[in-house]
Scaffold this motif. Structure first.
Motif, PDB file in Angstrom:
ATOM      1  N   LEU A  29      24.644  11.457  23.171  1.00  0.00           N
ATOM      2  CA  LEU A  29      26.083  11.497  22.926  1.00  0.00           C
ATOM      3  C   LEU A  29      26.550  10.378  22.005  1.00  0.00           C
ATOM      4  O   LEU A  29      27.407  10.597  21.147  1.00  0.00           O
ATOM      5  N   LEU A  33      28.407  11.082  18.561  1.00  0.00           N
ATOM      6  CA  LEU A  33      29.758  10.562  18.341  1.00  0.00           C
ATOM      7  C   LEU A  33      29.820   9.739  17.064  1.00  0.00           C
ATOM      8  O   LEU A  33      30.730   9.925  16.244  1.00  0.00           O
ATOM      9  N   PRO A  71      36.761  14.385  15.947  1.00  0.00           N
ATOM     10  CA  PRO A  71      35.843  14.163  17.080  1.00  0.00           C
ATOM     11  C   PRO A  71      36.284  14.883  18.358  1.00  0.00           C
ATOM     12  O   PRO A  71      35.447  15.446  19.076  1.00  0.00           O
ATOM     13  N   PHE A  75      33.889  17.706  20.218  1.00  0.00           N
ATOM     14  CA  PHE A  75      33.399  17.574  21.590  1.00  0.00           C
ATOM     15  C   PHE A  75      34.002  18.627  22.516  1.00  0.00           C
ATOM     16  O   PHE A  75      33.348  19.051  23.467  1.00  0.00           O
ATOM     17  N   THR A  78      31.812  21.818  21.584  1.00  0.00           N
ATOM     18  CA  THR A  78      30.440  21.728  22.091  1.00  0.00           C
ATOM     19  C   THR A  78      30.420  21.698  23.616  1.00  0.00           C
ATOM     20  O   THR A  78      29.479  22.201  24.227  1.00  0.00           O
ATOM     21  N   GLY A  79      31.465  21.150  24.225  1.00  0.00           N
ATOM     22  CA  GLY A  79      31.566  21.201  25.686  1.00  0.00           C
ATOM     23  C   GLY A  79      31.700  22.629  26.186  1.00  0.00           C
ATOM     24  O   GLY A  79      31.096  23.006  27.197  1.00  0.00           O
ATOM     25  N   TYR A  82      28.311  24.351  25.843  1.00  0.00           N
ATOM     26  CA  TYR A  82      27.440  23.928  26.936  1.00  0.00           C
ATOM     27  C   TYR A  82      27.827  24.610  28.251  1.00  0.00           C
ATOM     28  O   TYR A  82      26.978  25.190  28.932  1.00  0.00           O
ATOM     29  N   TYR A  95      24.067  18.578  27.975  1.00  0.00           N
ATOM     30  CA  TYR A  95      25.176  18.434  27.032  1.00  0.00           C
ATOM     31  C   TYR A  95      24.819  17.489  25.879  1.00  0.00           C
ATOM     32  O   TYR A  95      25.140  17.793  24.720  1.00  0.00           O
ATOM     33  N   ALA A  99      25.381  18.514  21.956  1.00  0.00           N
ATOM     34  CA  ALA A  99      26.223  17.727  21.044  1.00  0.00           C
ATOM     35  C   ALA A  99      25.402  17.189  19.870  1.00  0.00           C
ATOM     36  O   ALA A  99      25.832  17.265  18.711  1.00  0.00           O
ATOM     37  N   TYR A 100      24.230  16.672  20.161  1.00  0.00           N
ATOM     38  CA  TYR A 100      23.395  16.107  19.101  1.00  0.00           C
ATOM     39  C   TYR A 100      22.937  17.195  18.120  1.00  0.00           C
ATOM     40  O   TYR A 100      23.012  17.014  16.905  1.00  0.00           O
ATOM     41  N   ALA A 103      25.829  18.261  15.965  1.00  0.00           N
ATOM     42  CA  ALA A 103      26.208  17.208  15.017  1.00  0.00           C
ATOM     43  C   ALA A 103      25.313  17.232  13.784  1.00  0.00           C
ATOM     44  O   ALA A 103      25.774  16.931  12.676  1.00  0.00           O
TER      45      ALA A 103
END
Length: 176
Positions: A29, A33, A71, A75, A78-79, A82, A95, A99-100, A103
């Motif tokens: 994460l 980020l 951002p 997130f 992507t949340g 997931y 998660y 996210a990675y 990104a």
């Protein structure tokens, strides 16, 4: 940051779930980020700069809305990917992996979209092409990061996530 750029290049040049698999556990994460904040900062600077030349557009509003909004939107989406992938299709990824993985393609494509978007005639067409590319790479990243081997599961996860994201955005727009 350099490692993520190299990984992004590999994902974009050799698009496949296997390519995403090679990198999904190399970050988490915090790295996602930081990478997404780079995209937000590039977009914010460009929007703020070009906002100076457009009447009725406050450059500072453009700058801060992108710096904070990008951002948060990343997130949130992507949340949802997931949550839906795990809940409906028993995806086994984490998660941070989602996210990675997202990104790795989102950042370079969004920076490219921002840069091309300032060109008057081709900006709209390029935006459409980049949106299609984001969907395609999202499909591959969903398969990899959630371990959804069934293509239909990955597609439905993205479609439902997109719809939920849209509804969430409409609700928040009504509140604010």
């Amino acid at each position: 940051m350099q490692d993520m750029f190299t990984q992004s290049t590999a994902v974009l040049v050799q698009p496949s779930p296997q390519t995403f698999e090679r990198f999904e556990r190399r970050g988490g994460l915090n790295q996602a980020l930081m990478y997404v904040v780079v995209a937000a900062l590039v977009s914010a600077v460009i929007a703020g700069f070009f906002g100076i030349f457009h009447s009725g557009v406050n450059p500072l509003t453009q700058f801060f809305s992108r710096l904070i909004g990008i951002p948060l939107q990343f997130f949130a989406f992507t949340g949802l990917v997931y949550f839906i992938g795990r809940s409906l299709f028993r995806g086994t990824g984490t998660y941070p992996e989602v996210a990675y993985s997202f990104a790795l393609f989102y950042v370079p494509l969004s920076i490219l979209g921002t840069l091309i978007g300032i060109i008057p005639i081709i900006g709209g067409l390029a935006g459409f092409v980049i949106a299609v590319a984001m969907i395609y790479f999202g499909y591959l990243a969903s398969q990899s990061s959630l371990n959804l081997r069934d293509p239909v599961s990955a597609v439905v996860t993205l479609v439902l996530s997109g719809l939920a994201y849209l509804v969430l955005g409409l609700i928040l727009a009504g509140i604010f």
